[in-house]
Design an enzyme around this catalytic site. Structure first.
Site, PDB file in Angstrom:
ATOM      1  N   CYS A 168       0.941  -1.297   0.097  1.00 17.34           N
ATOM      2  CA  CYS A 168       0.083  -0.080  -0.160  1.00 17.34           C
ATOM      3  C   CYS A 168       0.726   1.140   0.126  1.00 17.34           C
ATOM      4  O   CYS A 168       0.198   2.333  -0.207  1.00 17.34           O
ATOM      5  CB  CYS A 168      -0.863   0.068   1.196  1.00 17.34           C
ATOM      6  SG  CYS A 168      -1.788  -1.515   1.413  1.00 17.34           S
ATOM      7  N   HIS A 310      -2.311   7.938   5.382  1.00 14.95           N
ATOM      8  CA  HIS A 310      -2.703   6.646   5.054  1.00 14.95           C
ATOM      9  C   HIS A 310      -4.008   6.601   5.268  1.00 14.95           C
ATOM     10  O   HIS A 310      -4.761   6.274   4.336  1.00 14.95           O
ATOM     11  CB  HIS A 310      -1.866   5.703   5.706  1.00 14.95           C
ATOM     12  CG  HIS A 310      -1.936   4.324   5.227  1.00 14.95           C
ATOM     13  ND1 HIS A 310      -1.844   4.098   3.843  1.00 14.95           N
ATOM     14  CD2 HIS A 310      -2.262   3.034   5.844  1.00 14.95           C
ATOM     15  CE1 HIS A 310      -2.032   2.655   3.548  1.00 14.95           C
ATOM     16  NE2 HIS A 310      -2.386   2.168   4.619  1.00 14.95           N
ATOM     17  N   HIS A 351      -9.532   2.525  -0.143  1.00 16.73           N
ATOM     18  CA  HIS A 351      -8.147   2.218  -0.228  1.00 16.73           C
ATOM     19  C   HIS A 351      -7.791   1.728  -1.572  1.00 16.73           C
ATOM     20  O   HIS A 351      -8.038   0.437  -1.906  1.00 16.73           O
ATOM     21  CB  HIS A 351      -7.805   1.281   0.876  1.00 16.73           C
ATOM     22  CG  HIS A 351      -6.623   1.092   0.927  1.00 16.73           C
ATOM     23  ND1 HIS A 351      -5.242   1.745   0.507  1.00 16.73           N
ATOM     24  CD2 HIS A 351      -5.838   0.512   2.099  1.00 16.73           C
ATOM     25  CE1 HIS A 351      -4.101   1.523   0.781  1.00 16.73           C
ATOM     26  NE2 HIS A 351      -4.348   0.452   1.899  1.00 16.73           N
TER      27      HIS A 351
END
Length: 424
Positions: A168, A310, A351
């Site tokens: 990620c 994030h 995400h």
């Protein structure tokens, strides 16, 4: 090849995006500023047997607008999104790739997983129809670096070409490493970014069984599923797409009269070395990456005005990131200080996994260029364990420096800092 110059200045002159909130820069930015969610019920597979039904899907995207039709038939959306975003960024930059400069233009473009749909289809063909039914083209098009290769083919950029993979944090690392490639003298310009197409039922089932998927607030619309740093957060939601930043040597950009969005001034990368899923205690790995990004070129911590975090909306992950932000920025991070703004755009996109860092770099650069902060939607209930100034409505705000932060499975941490460019 030029000699390394680690004081060489690198700027962003082009942007491209394919995302749940829009497939071009003006649309995506407008939706972010308006707080318009791109999260809807999944259409790519039957979700009737899953409690979690939401995702950030890319809609109304035609791959043939960006790639050779024959190449489209042999590949899949992870590549399509990446090529689309990259070519948008190149066009936006106004930079012309020619026979004379193409060896000096690089591609640093990643993906967390690559073309998994092609792998699945090949496996089904193998077991249902036999070995001869497996397409000979699937391997080259399913690799994690397939998008970076196709971007070179489609644009003619044949210089330094790599694909960095860090789950990620992939997008963050590719954008920042693209800037470092220019400083090293590998290139005069770089097409940077990342892409991801994780909306596969196998991934959805796996994340569900990991107990990582979030649900909307009880009795409220599906779009409330992603609520970073909110006390009621209970998990993330997947998104897909790509982001791209065209980077170049400042002197070159000035010489050709290019539009400059922002300057790339900091980069940090650090590992937790702790666990494949859970972040390390107090977020110390992420804190080291952010501190490194500030220290690399002497960015004052008290002049960072914005963080695109994030912020996936997981209970532990957001808490650890908040702790990391406090470790680096101290009580400037406190909600009641209203000094360090937090803009959690995953609240609108979900995400995007390996593409997250590149899309969020785009959002951060636009915030710097426009001096405007996109909101974190769905944030209502402050969590005392995440004491941050989470911006909930779009606002004009002076931004000197802005940091984009990402954390990947396996303990990968990346941070990149952008500076307002005032023509100096």
């Amino acid at each position: 090849m030029r000699k390394p110059d680690y004081e060489r200045r690198v700027v962003v002159t082009g942007l491209g995006v394919v995302s749940p909130v829009g497939n071009d820069v003006p649309t995506a930015w407008d939706n972010l500023i308006r707080g318009q969610s791109g999260l809807k019920e999944i259409t790519k597979f039957d979700v009737s047997r899953y409690e979690a039904k939401a995702a950030g899907e890319v809609r109304d995207f035609n791959a043939a607008d960006w790639m050779d039709a024959k190449a489209v038939r042999r590949s899949e959306s992870a590549m399509w999104f990446g090529v689309g975003a990259a070519k948008q960024a190149l066009v936006d930059s106004g930079f012309e790739i020619t026979d004379e400069n193409r060896e000096e233009v690089g591609v640093v473009f990643g993906s967390g997983a690559g073309g998994q749909q092609l792998m699945i289809e090949a496996w089904i063909n193998l077991h249902e129809r036999g070995p001869r039914s497996v397409p000979p083209t699937f391997i080259a098009n399913a690799l994690v670096d397939s998008a970076s290769g196709m971007i070179a083919i489609e644009t003619g950029a044949i210089g330094h070409n790599v694909c960095i993979v860090s789950a990620c944090a992939t997008g963050t690392h590719n954008v920042a490493e693209g800037a470092e490639a220019i400083r090293r003298g590998d290139c005069i310009a770089v097409i940077s970014g990342s892409t991801e197409a994780p909306l596969l039922e196998t991934a959805h089932a796996g994340f569900t069984n990991m107990r990582g998927m979030g649900l909307p607030r009880p009795g409220e619309p599906l779009q409330t599923v992603s609520r970073p740093f909110d006390k009621t957060r209970d998990g993330f939601v997947l998104g897909e797409g790509a982001g791209s930043l065209f980077l170049e040597d400042l002197e070159l950009a000035k010489a050709r009269g290019a539009k400059i969005y922002a300057e790339v001034v900091g980069y940090g990368s650090a590992a937790d070395g702790w666990d494949m899923v859970q972040p390390i205690d107090k977020g110390i790995g992420s804190a080291r990456a952010m501190q490194m990004a500030l220290d690399r070129r002497g960015v004052p911590a008290d002049e960072v005005d914005l963080i695109n975090p994030h912020g996936t909306s997981t209970p532990l992950g957001d808490k650890r990131e908040a702790e990391a932000i406090w470790k680096v920025f101290g009580d400037r991070a406190a909600a009641d200080r209203t000094s360090l703004a937090i803009s959690g755009t995953k609240s609108m996109t979900g995400h995007m996994m390996g593409a997250a860092g590149a899309f969020e770099a785009f959002a951060t650069v636009m915030a710097v260029a426009e001096q405007c902060i996109p909101p974190t939607i769905n944030f209502r209930d402050a969590d005392p364990e995440c004491d941050l100034w989470v911006v909930t409505e779009a606002m004009s705000h002076p931004i000197r420096y802005a940091l984009s932060n990402n954390i990947g499975l396996g303990g990968h941490n990346g941070a990149v800092v952008f500076k307002r460019y005032d023509g100096d």
